[in-house]
Design a protein around this motif. Structure first.
Motif, PDB file in Angstrom:
ATOM      1  N   UNK A  61     -34.675   0.025  26.626  1.00  0.00           N
ATOM      2  CA  UNK A  61     -33.729   0.984  26.017  1.00  0.00           C
ATOM      3  C   UNK A  61     -33.219   0.526  24.653  1.00  0.00           C
ATOM      4  N   UNK A  62     -34.003  -0.283  23.943  1.00  0.00           N
ATOM      5  CA  UNK A  62     -33.557  -0.817  22.651  1.00  0.00           C
ATOM      6  C   UNK A  62     -33.304   0.300  21.635  1.00  0.00           C
ATOM      7  N   UNK A  63     -34.208   1.269  21.549  1.00  0.00           N
ATOM      8  CA  UNK A  63     -34.027   2.351  20.567  1.00  0.00           C
ATOM      9  C   UNK A  63     -32.777   3.163  20.856  1.00  0.00           C
ATOM     10  N   UNK A  64     -32.561   3.473  22.119  1.00  0.00           N
ATOM     11  CA  UNK A  64     -31.375   4.254  22.492  1.00  0.00           C
ATOM     12  C   UNK A  64     -30.101   3.461  22.197  1.00  0.00           C
ATOM     13  N   UNK A  65     -30.118   2.157  22.483  1.00  0.00           N
ATOM     14  CA  UNK A  65     -28.950   1.315  22.214  1.00  0.00           C
ATOM     15  C   UNK A  65     -28.665   1.244  20.712  1.00  0.00           C
ATOM     16  N   UNK A  66     -29.722   1.166  19.910  1.00  0.00           N
ATOM     17  CA  UNK A  66     -29.541   1.105  18.460  1.00  0.00           C
ATOM     18  C   UNK A  66     -28.850   2.368  17.943  1.00  0.00           C
ATOM     19  N   UNK A  67     -29.225   3.509  18.463  1.00  0.00           N
ATOM     20  CA  UNK A  67     -28.572   4.765  18.070  1.00  0.00           C
ATOM     21  C   UNK A  67     -27.087   4.718  18.429  1.00  0.00           C
ATOM     22  N   UNK A  68     -26.767   4.221  19.622  1.00  0.00           N
ATOM     23  CA  UNK A  68     -25.365   4.122  20.037  1.00  0.00           C
ATOM     24  C   UNK A  68     -24.586   3.155  19.141  1.00  0.00           C
ATOM     25  N   UNK A  69     -25.216   2.058  18.750  1.00  0.00           N
ATOM     26  CA  UNK A  69     -24.559   1.101  17.840  1.00  0.00           C
ATOM     27  C   UNK A  69     -24.265   1.736  16.484  1.00  0.00           C
ATOM     28  N   UNK A  70     -25.226   2.467  15.971  1.00  0.00           N
ATOM     29  CA  UNK A  70     -25.024   3.133  14.674  1.00  0.00           C
ATOM     30  C   UNK A  70     -23.855   4.127  14.767  1.00  0.00           C
ATOM     31  N   UNK A  71     -23.788   4.878  15.860  1.00  0.00           N
ATOM     32  CA  UNK A  71     -22.676   5.826  16.042  1.00  0.00           C
ATOM     33  C   UNK A  71     -21.341   5.093  16.161  1.00  0.00           C
ATOM     34  N   UNK A  72     -21.347   3.973  16.880  1.00  0.00           N
ATOM     35  CA  UNK A  72     -20.137   3.182  17.086  1.00  0.00           C
ATOM     36  C   UNK A  72     -19.530   2.748  15.754  1.00  0.00           C
ATOM     37  N   UNK A  73     -20.377   2.328  14.812  1.00  0.00           N
ATOM     38  CA  UNK A  73     -19.886   1.777  13.557  1.00  0.00           C
ATOM     39  C   UNK A  73     -19.684   2.813  12.451  1.00  0.00           C
ATOM     40  N   UNK A  74     -19.978   4.068  12.684  1.00  0.00           N
ATOM     41  CA  UNK A  74     -19.773   5.097  11.656  1.00  0.00           C
ATOM     42  C   UNK A  74     -18.341   5.125  11.114  1.00  0.00           C
ATOM     43  N   UNK A  75     -17.299   5.066  11.954  1.00  0.00           N
ATOM     44  CA  UNK A  75     -15.933   5.099  11.405  1.00  0.00           C
ATOM     45  C   UNK A  75     -15.614   3.915  10.495  1.00  0.00           C
TER      46      UNK A  75
END
Length: 104
Positions: free
Chosen positions: A61-75
């Motif tokens: 699930x590395x790709x899915x986790x990377x997307x979640x990380x990018x969303x997490x750091x947007x703010x």
């Protein structure tokens, strides 16, 4: 299939530490597809405060986790001087497998 491992390096100016802390407190404590997350802080010299994030993902699930990380750091992108880099890490034994060899 191996689990994913990311190293994220974050930099921000020291005077922005209160803003960063407030943003971290607003973020979720757990993310989908992330199985373990450790953060280490240090002085980044002229670059301000430096953080190392070691992020382990669920197997496959590395790709899915990377997307979640990018969303997490947007703010955090609203913080003047904030920047980050994400690197995908590979264990030595996995690197040897790519070469058709085995690390024992």
């Amino acid at each position: 299939m191996t689990m994913g491992l990311f190293m994220m390096t974050v930099w921000y100016p020291p005077h922005k530490a209160p803003d960063m802390a407030k943003l971290y407190l607003k973020q979720p404590k757990k993310l989908p597809f992330v199985s373990k997350w450790r953060v280490f802080n240090t002085s980044g010299g002229l670059n301000g405060i430096k953080q190392y994030h070691l992020i382990y993902t669920e197997r496959g699930k590395a790709e899915e986790a990377l997307v979640e990380l990018e969303k997490y750091f947007m703010p955090f992108l609203t913080v003047d001087g904030f920047r980050y880099d994400i690197e995908h890490l590979m264990g030595v034994s996995d690197g040897f497998k790519l070469l058709g060899m085995e690390w024992k």
